[in-house]
Design a protein around this motif. Structure first.
Motif, PDB file in Angstrom:
ATOM      1  N   UNK A  32       2.420   3.838   5.852  1.00 16.72           N
ATOM      2  CA  UNK A  32       3.202   3.499   4.655  1.00 16.72           C
ATOM      3  C   UNK A  32       2.799   2.141   4.075  1.00 16.72           C
ATOM      4  N   UNK A  33       1.864   1.468   4.743  1.00 19.57           N
ATOM      5  CA  UNK A  33       1.427   0.150   4.246  1.00 19.57           C
ATOM      6  C   UNK A  33      -0.075   0.149   3.998  1.00 19.57           C
ATOM      7  N   UNK A  34      -0.595   1.338   3.662  1.00 22.45           N
ATOM      8  CA  UNK A  34      -2.054   1.459   3.526  1.00 22.45           C
ATOM      9  C   UNK A  34      -2.616   0.528   2.460  1.00 22.45           C
ATOM     10  N   UNK A  35      -1.844   0.274   1.389  1.00 15.15           N
ATOM     11  CA  UNK A  35      -2.327  -0.652   0.345  1.00 15.15           C
ATOM     12  C   UNK A  35      -1.981  -2.098   0.689  1.00 15.15           C
ATOM     13  N   UNK A  36      -0.887  -2.266   1.426  1.00 18.42           N
ATOM     14  CA  UNK A  36      -0.440  -3.628   1.765  1.00 18.42           C
ATOM     15  C   UNK A  36      -1.368  -4.285   2.792  1.00 18.42           C
ATOM     16  N   UNK A  37      -2.054  -3.464   3.610  1.00 19.81           N
ATOM     17  CA  UNK A  37      -2.901  -4.049   4.669  1.00 19.81           C
ATOM     18  C   UNK A  37      -4.083  -4.848   4.090  1.00 19.81           C
ATOM     19  N   UNK A  38      -4.886  -4.254   3.155  1.00 20.16           N
ATOM     20  CA  UNK A  38      -5.961  -5.099   2.592  1.00 20.16           C
ATOM     21  C   UNK A  38      -5.406  -6.311   1.855  1.00 20.16           C
ATOM     22  N   UNK A  39      -4.231  -6.153   1.249  1.00 18.81           N
ATOM     23  CA  UNK A  39      -3.634  -7.297   0.542  1.00 18.81           C
ATOM     24  C   UNK A  39      -3.268  -8.405   1.532  1.00 18.81           C
ATOM     25  N   UNK A  40      -2.765  -7.996   2.711  1.00 21.80           N
ATOM     26  CA  UNK A  40      -2.429  -8.971   3.754  1.00 21.80           C
ATOM     27  C   UNK A  40      -3.688  -9.758   4.155  1.00 21.80           C
TER      28      UNK A  40
END
Ligand code: HEM
Ligand code: SF4
Ligand code: SF4
Length: 385
Positions: A32-40
């Motif tokens: 559920x955080x597939x897009x948030x991970x590269x952003x992190x």
């Protein structure tokens, strides 16, 4: 609904996602955080990069200063060996770059497999590919900055590859070197590209997010700590070192490859430069336009949602729930009992029907699918159970 994804693949991903939920609960499910991970990892890169920048000297000069040779290589060496925690910061910067590439690819795979990349999401897909190419190039310029033998080989290989491009090649090579040969200005150009493009990435991300109502951009704090702990484990297990200092009077020939960023150089070394550019440009175009047949399908006219004016109470629920920012709340006409009125922007509406479900007042409909019809269908299905 039209879909080009093999159903088995989608089902398998959803099964995996469900299984992960059972283990870590849906609050901490990385799916559920597939897009948030590269952003992190991007935030980690900015922060660690800022610390490295404080000590980095972008020059290849072999002049002596205070009895010590001062240039890019020695400044990186100083960061790694002398500054407290310098090696850790360098490791964090290197490995979070690698992690960003991995998570971007997983993110792209996930949106493709779950069919969330076409129709009105084409902007996210196309900007996503551009972001990925930018991230790759930024990472490669990072490798030039170390100014060890690998940097020298990569710089020379890049110049040869650019020169092989018809018409624009010579100009691009001169831009890349900041002149006609490798000088001090070359390294300051690399630093400028590395940092400048990193910040330009934010503009690309703005385009990536602008059409999403509520993009999930941050993992929960507990997950951030775990990600950071894993990163540190890798940093300590595989410390980063530089190769021998570059000397432009020599011609080193072999280098260690970081497969995440440097795979184009592997290709460059093994095929003719014409074939190299054909594969690189062709591959990027293929990746960008992968959803094209689906975009074409999406070009079929969509019947936009319509607001039933005398029923709308201006509660905003539809506007808040619309995934495509297709509903504006405007002041209600004079004489209305309510302050606001929902207005659909037809050119943004995908006809997804989310607003129909959101409205508790039966005040918004899809012209070819009335709320009452949907309710009747649901009742029929429930009765058939
Ligand atoms: C710098 C790299 C990238 C970052 C930081 C990033 C970040 C994000 C974030 C945070 C979201 C919202 C996810 C959600 O709300 O669940 C998103 C959505 C999306 N991204 Fe990326 N992305 C990047 C690269 C890419 C790439 C390379 C592609 C594909 C080629 C891509 C395609 C998409 C698509 C299609 C969506 C919409 C998915 C949906 O609506 O569920 N992104 N991205
Ligand atoms: S149908 Fe409704 S929720 Fe879906 S895009 Fe159109 S206005 Fe937005
Ligand atoms: S949810 Fe219904 S009542 Fe509320 S603003 Fe939208 S259309 Fe109007």
């Amino acid at each position: 609904m039209y879909s080009s994804i093999p159903k088995g693949l989608t089902d398998f991903t959803l099964l995996l996602e469900k299984g992960t939920n059972a283990v870590v609960t849906n609050k901490y499910n990385p799916f559920y955080y597939h897009g948030a991970l590269p952003q992190f990892y991007l935030w980690v890169l900015y922060l660690s990069g800022l610390l490295l920048f404080a000590y980095y000297i972008p020059t290849i000069d072999n002049a002596y200063f205070s009895e010590n040779l001062v240039n890019a290589w020695t400044s990186v060496d100083y960061i790694t060996k002398t500054i407290p925690m310098g090696a850790v910061i360098r490791g964090i910067h290197r490995y979070s770059g690698d992690a960003m590439v991995i998570t971007i690819l997983l993110h792209a795979l996930r949106v493709w497999v779950t069919d969330r990349y076409r129709q009105y999401r084409w902007i996210q897909w196309v900007t996503g590919v551009a972001l990925f190419l930018m991230v790759l190039f930024i990472g490669q310029t990072g490798y030039y900055l170390v100014w060890d033998e690998r940097s020298l080989i990569l710089t020379r290989m890049t110049v040869s590859a650019l020169n092989a491009l018809p018409f624009v090649g010579g100009g691009l090579a001169a831009w890349f070197l900041n002149g006609s040969s490798i000088t001090n200005l070359t390294l300051s150009n690399f630093l400028f590209i590395h940092i400048g493009l990193s910040f330009f990435l934010l503009f690309g991300l703005w385009l990536h997010y602008v059409r999403m109502t509520r993009p999930v951009m941050t993992p929960p704090p507990a997950m951030n700590y775990i990600l950071m702990a894993v990163l540190l484990l890798v940093v300590f297990a595989y410390p980063i070192t530089s190769g021998k200092m570059a000397d432009i009077n020599t011609t080193p020939t072999s280098f260690d490859i970081d497969w995440f960023f440097l795979f184009p150089y592997y290709l460059m070394a093994h095929v003719d430069l014409g074939v190299y550019w054909f594969l690189m440009i062709g591959g990027s175009l293929l990746f960008t336009f992968l959803p094209l047949p689906n975009l074409y399908k999406a070009a079929a006219p969509v019947e936009a949602a319509e607001v039933v004016l005398n029923k709308c109470v201006g509660c905003r629920l539809c506007s808040l729930d619309c995934p495509y920012m297709a509903i504006d709340m405007v002041p209600a006409p004079a004489g209305s009992r309510f302050k606001l009125l929902a207005v659909v922007k037809p050119y943004r509406c995908s006809g997804c029907g989310v607003c129909v479900g959101a409205c508790a007042f039966d005040a918004i409909d899809l012209p070819n699918l009335l709320d009452s019809d949907v309710t009747a269908q649901i009742k029929k299905m429930a009765e058939a159970q």
